[in-house]
Design a protein around this motif. Structure first.
Motif: not given
Length: 184
Positions: A94-104
């Motif tokens: 969940x933490x990685x998904x949260x972080x990666x969701x902000x990359x775009x």
């Protein structure tokens, strides 16, 4: 405690962005003086002394980049609101998904803040000799080169993820205190 309630209190505070940005600018300035002392000293002399150099640094770098940091924080807040991100589970996935969701958001942030930052820079640097030609060719047109985008990408990601993670850690701390109080 299985999840963190995301309140974004740190992100919502514009001073937070400024503190992060100023810390990065001071670090870069410190490193550049250590790496290229002679070149920096020549730059100070060319500007007419230390006070003139600091004035140019504030006018050409710090104030325009404050605009950048504020826009990045606003974009991160907007993304949270648009996608209704209110909680993050406390597991690696969940933490990685949260972080990666902000990359775009961070990859596209440059296209949003660059014209604004460059306009602020133009207004501060070109005063009082404003011309549309200088504005367009010296500030706006050059800012959309791939090389400039790539040069800004790492600092934008660093600033964005610092803001995001500090905000998440503060929210985690608040959630921990709230759950400790609830268990009493």
């Amino acid at each position: 405690m299985n999840e963190v309630q995301v309140t974004r209190s740190f992100l919502k505070n514009p001073l937070s962005s400024l503190i992060i940005l100023l810390a990065i600018v001071v670090l870069i300035e410190f490193l550049s003086w250590n790496i290229a002392y002679e070149a920096k000293l020549n730059l100070v002399n060319r500007e007419g002394g230390l006070s003139a150099y600091i004035t140019v640094l504030v006018r050409s770098l710090i104030i325009p980049e404050i605009t950048t940091a504020l826009i990045i924080a606003a974009l991160l807040n907007l993304f949270h609101r648009l996608f209704k991100i209110t909680h993050v589970k406390l597991n690696w996935t969940s933490l990685v998904r949260y972080e990666l969701s902000f990359l775009p958001v961070l990859l596209l942030a440059y296209l949003i803040f660059s014209p604004i930052t460059q306009t602020v820079r133009f207004l501060l640097e070109a005063y009082p000799d404003y011309t549309l030609t200088t504005y367009w060719t010296g500030y706006i047109q050059n800012s959309f080169w791939l090389a400039i985008y790539l040069r800004y990408l790492l600092p934008v990601c660093i600033i964005g993820y610092l803001l995001l993670n500090i905000s998440l850690l503060i929210d985690l701390q608040k959630s921990g205190r709230a759950s400790a109080m609830a268990s009493l």
